[in-house]
Design a protein around this motif. Structure first.
Motif, short mmCIF file in Angstrom:
data_model
loop_
_atom_site.label_atom_id
_atom_site.label_comp_id
_atom_site.label_asym_id
_atom_site.label_seq_id
_atom_site.Cartn_x
_atom_site.Cartn_y
_atom_site.Cartn_z
N ASP A 24 0.84 -1.21 0.00
CA ASP A 24 0.00 0.00 0.00
C ASP A 24 0.87 1.26 0.00
N GLY A 25 1.92 1.24 0.81
CA GLY A 25 2.81 2.40 0.88
C GLY A 25 3.55 2.63 -0.43
N ILE A 26 3.98 1.55 -1.06
CA ILE A 26 4.68 1.68 -2.34
C ILE A 26 3.72 2.16 -3.42
N ARG A 27 2.47 1.66 -3.39
CA ARG A 27 1.47 2.12 -4.36
C ARG A 27 1.23 3.63 -4.20
N GLU A 28 1.12 4.09 -2.96
CA GLU A 28 0.94 5.52 -2.72
C GLU A 28 2.15 6.31 -3.22
N ALA A 29 3.34 5.75 -3.04
CA ALA A 29 4.55 6.43 -3.50
C ALA A 29 4.60 6.51 -5.01
N VAL A 30 4.17 5.44 -5.68
CA VAL A 30 4.10 5.45 -7.14
C VAL A 30 3.14 6.54 -7.62
N LEU A 52 4.02 9.96 -9.84
CA LEU A 52 3.39 10.25 -11.13
C LEU A 52 2.51 11.50 -11.09
N THR A 53 2.14 11.90 -9.88
CA THR A 53 1.32 13.10 -9.74
C THR A 53 2.17 14.36 -9.61
N GLU A 54 3.21 14.28 -8.79
CA GLU A 54 4.00 15.48 -8.49
C GLU A 54 5.02 15.80 -9.56
N GLU A 55 5.73 14.80 -10.06
CA GLU A 55 6.76 15.04 -11.07
C GLU A 55 6.77 13.93 -12.11
N PRO A 56 5.68 13.79 -12.87
CA PRO A 56 5.62 12.68 -13.82
C PRO A 56 6.70 12.74 -14.88
N GLY A 57 7.04 13.94 -15.34
CA GLY A 57 8.07 14.07 -16.37
C GLY A 57 9.41 13.56 -15.88
N ALA A 79 19.90 11.99 -14.26
CA ALA A 79 21.32 12.14 -14.00
C ALA A 79 21.93 10.81 -13.57
N THR A 80 23.12 10.53 -14.05
CA THR A 80 23.78 9.28 -13.68
C THR A 80 24.01 9.19 -12.18
N GLU A 81 24.31 10.31 -11.54
CA GLU A 81 24.57 10.32 -10.10
C GLU A 81 23.34 9.95 -9.29
N GLY A 82 22.16 10.12 -9.87
CA GLY A 82 20.94 9.79 -9.17
C GLY A 82 19.92 10.93 -9.19
N TYR A 83 18.69 10.57 -8.95
CA TYR A 83 17.56 11.51 -8.89
C TYR A 83 17.74 12.36 -7.63
N GLN A 84 17.86 13.66 -7.79
CA GLN A 84 18.25 14.52 -6.67
C GLN A 84 17.32 14.41 -5.46
N PRO A 85 15.98 14.37 -5.63
CA PRO A 85 15.14 14.22 -4.44
C PRO A 85 15.43 12.93 -3.67
N GLN A 100 13.55 5.32 -8.63
CA GLN A 100 14.12 6.31 -7.72
C GLN A 100 13.06 7.28 -7.20
N ALA A 101 12.20 7.74 -8.09
CA ALA A 101 11.14 8.67 -7.68
C ALA A 101 10.18 7.99 -6.71
N THR A 102 9.90 6.71 -6.94
CA THR A 102 9.04 5.96 -6.03
C THR A 102 9.69 5.85 -4.66
N ALA A 103 10.96 5.49 -4.63
CA ALA A 103 11.68 5.37 -3.36
C ALA A 103 11.74 6.71 -2.63
N ALA A 104 11.95 7.78 -3.38
CA ALA A 104 12.02 9.11 -2.77
C ALA A 104 10.70 9.48 -2.11
N GLN A 105 9.60 9.22 -2.80
CA GLN A 105 8.29 9.52 -2.24
C GLN A 105 8.00 8.66 -1.02
N TYR A 106 8.43 7.41 -1.06
CA TYR A 106 8.19 6.52 0.08
C TYR A 106 8.93 7.03 1.32
N LEU A 107 10.21 7.37 1.15
CA LEU A 107 10.97 7.88 2.28
C LEU A 107 10.40 9.22 2.76
N LYS A 108 10.00 10.05 1.83
CA LYS A 108 9.42 11.35 2.18
C LYS A 108 8.14 11.21 2.99
#
Length: 400
Positions: free
Chosen positions: A47-53, A57-62, A69-75, A280-288
């Motif tokens: 459920d938490g991962i689904r919410e993060a997905v 896709l809502t906040e920064e879908p692009g 970036a090769t170094e990683g998604y900044q958020p 990465q965006a999913t993981a960032a939202q989950y941690l956030k």
């Protein structure tokens, strides 16, 4: 016509994982498997991962669906830095880490950037099998440092550093795979001090440190480095969300000296351009979202119960035919067959007998880079319920 093009010489130094080969034998119906090295999928916070997905896709879908970036998604780099600070690594900026496709890629990047054929690398005996294979692929000569219930034996390690002057030392200080050992605080300080004394790079692999039962383990080498002047510049720290959130996201990270991260980033460009921005965006939202503490509390409680059940069952059913240190965290019991009472004393032989009795585990020998202890074995309690653990250990008793 058959394929006749010669393969690269580097492949002569490695072979297929013995664990992967073992999995081919697990198709027998009714097998109880203590062989896996992965978390229980029932523990995933779907459920938490689904919410993060959805949030990604809502906040920064692009950004989530585009190249990154090769170094990683900044958020995500910012969230990981915050996550690490919560575990005692206070002075960590997002720019001091790169995101990797699981911590496994971090090991591969270390091989690419640091190892030339013939270079000596010190690893624990036993250690993570994929590390042995990865470093050998790049031509390393692996030197084994002995391990006991408190982790790597630092007196022996220092002698090996003095003798071999390795390119680096690779350690899993907290609930190592396969040993399950936890390096105590005194030895952690010693490792950092000898790194400075001998100007030797230390690689700390830490995928299991959050999976503790009861009291938290000592701070990571990275966190402790603030108290040992000069050690931070001689330390690489590899982390992962695979064991605590989801292996399928393939999100890990590497903290290290700026020069090393720059070379690793360059090599990563050649291999995968960047870790999946969507993951990465999913993981960032989950941690956030702040769900990780509750997830970890649940996972720790479940694994602690299973570890306790396995320990009690092994002592009751196998008695003095087996010895082990009860794990304080992680996913594994690392045991040694004693041969008492004329029982089986070879892990490989017992593995064959155990399959016939309907239970599987991994013999310990493949986890050694040299001089394997063939009496050892690794048992994972992570994916098996307490009732099946009891039943599986009973089958192991019948096999021994």
């Amino acid at each position: 016509m058959p394929f006749t093009t010669p393969f690269a010489d580097r492949l002569n130094n490695v072979e297929t994982s013995a664990i992967r080969e073992l999995f081919k034998l697990l198709g027998k119906p009714g097998i109880i498997s203590f062989a896996g090295g992965f978390p229980d999928s029932a523990m995933f916070d779907v459920d938490g991962i689904r919410e993060a997905v959805n949030a990604a896709l809502t906040e920064e879908p692009g950004a989530a669906l585009q190249y990154g970036a090769t170094e990683g998604y900044q958020p995500l780099r910012e969230q990981i830095a915050s996550f690490m600070k919560g575990k005692g690594t206070q002075a960590l900026a997002p720019e001091e880490l790169i995101v990797t496709t699981g911590s496994q890629q971090a090991l591969d990047l270390l091989g690419k950037t640091l190892i030339s054929p013939g270079d000596k690398v010190i690893v624990e005996g036993p250690t993570f099998l994929a590390t042995i294979q990865c470093f050998r692929l790049y031509g390393a000569e692996l030197i084994t440092a002995p391990v006991d219930g408190d982790g790597v034996q630092t007196d022996a390690l220092e002698k090996l550093i003095e003798q071999h002057k390795p390119k680096f030392v690779y350690l899993i200080p907290t609930f190592g795979n396969p040993s399950g050992a936890m390096l105590n605080l005194e030895r952690r300080q010693r490792v950092l001090e000898m790194a400075v004394k001998h100007n030797t790079l230390i690689v700390e692999d830490d995928p299991y440190g959050d999976l503790y039962f009861g009291e938290a383990p000592p701070p990571s080498l990275l966190a402790l480095s603030a108290s040992v002047p000069g050690s931070r510049e001689l330390l690489v720290h590899c982390g992962s969300l695979s064991k605590v959130l989801s292996p399928g996201l393939r999100v890990g990270w590497m903290v290290g000296p700026a020069e090393l991260l720059a070379k690793a980033t360059m090599c990563k460009q050649f291999s995968d351009a960047h870790t999946s921005t969507f993951a990465q965006a999913t993981a960032a939202q989950y941690l956030k979202a702040g769900r990780m503490p509750a997830t970890l509390a649940k996972v720790r409680a479940v694994y602690a119960e299973r570890a306790t059940t396995m320990g009690h069952a092994l002592r009751r059913e196998l008695g003095d035919a087996i010895s082990f240190v009860q794990p304080q965290g992680g996913l594994f019991v690392w045991a040694r067959l004693t041969g008492a009472g004329g029982k089986v004393a070879d892990g490989g032989e017992l593995a064959k007998r155990a399959i016939e009795k309907g239970v599987a585990f991994v013999p310990g020998a493949p986890f050694y880079a040299s001089q394997p202890d063939r009496a050892t074995l690794r048992l994972s309690f992570a994916t098996v319920g307490v009732d099946k653990i009891e039943e599986g250990v009973g089958r192991l008793r019948d096999a021994i």
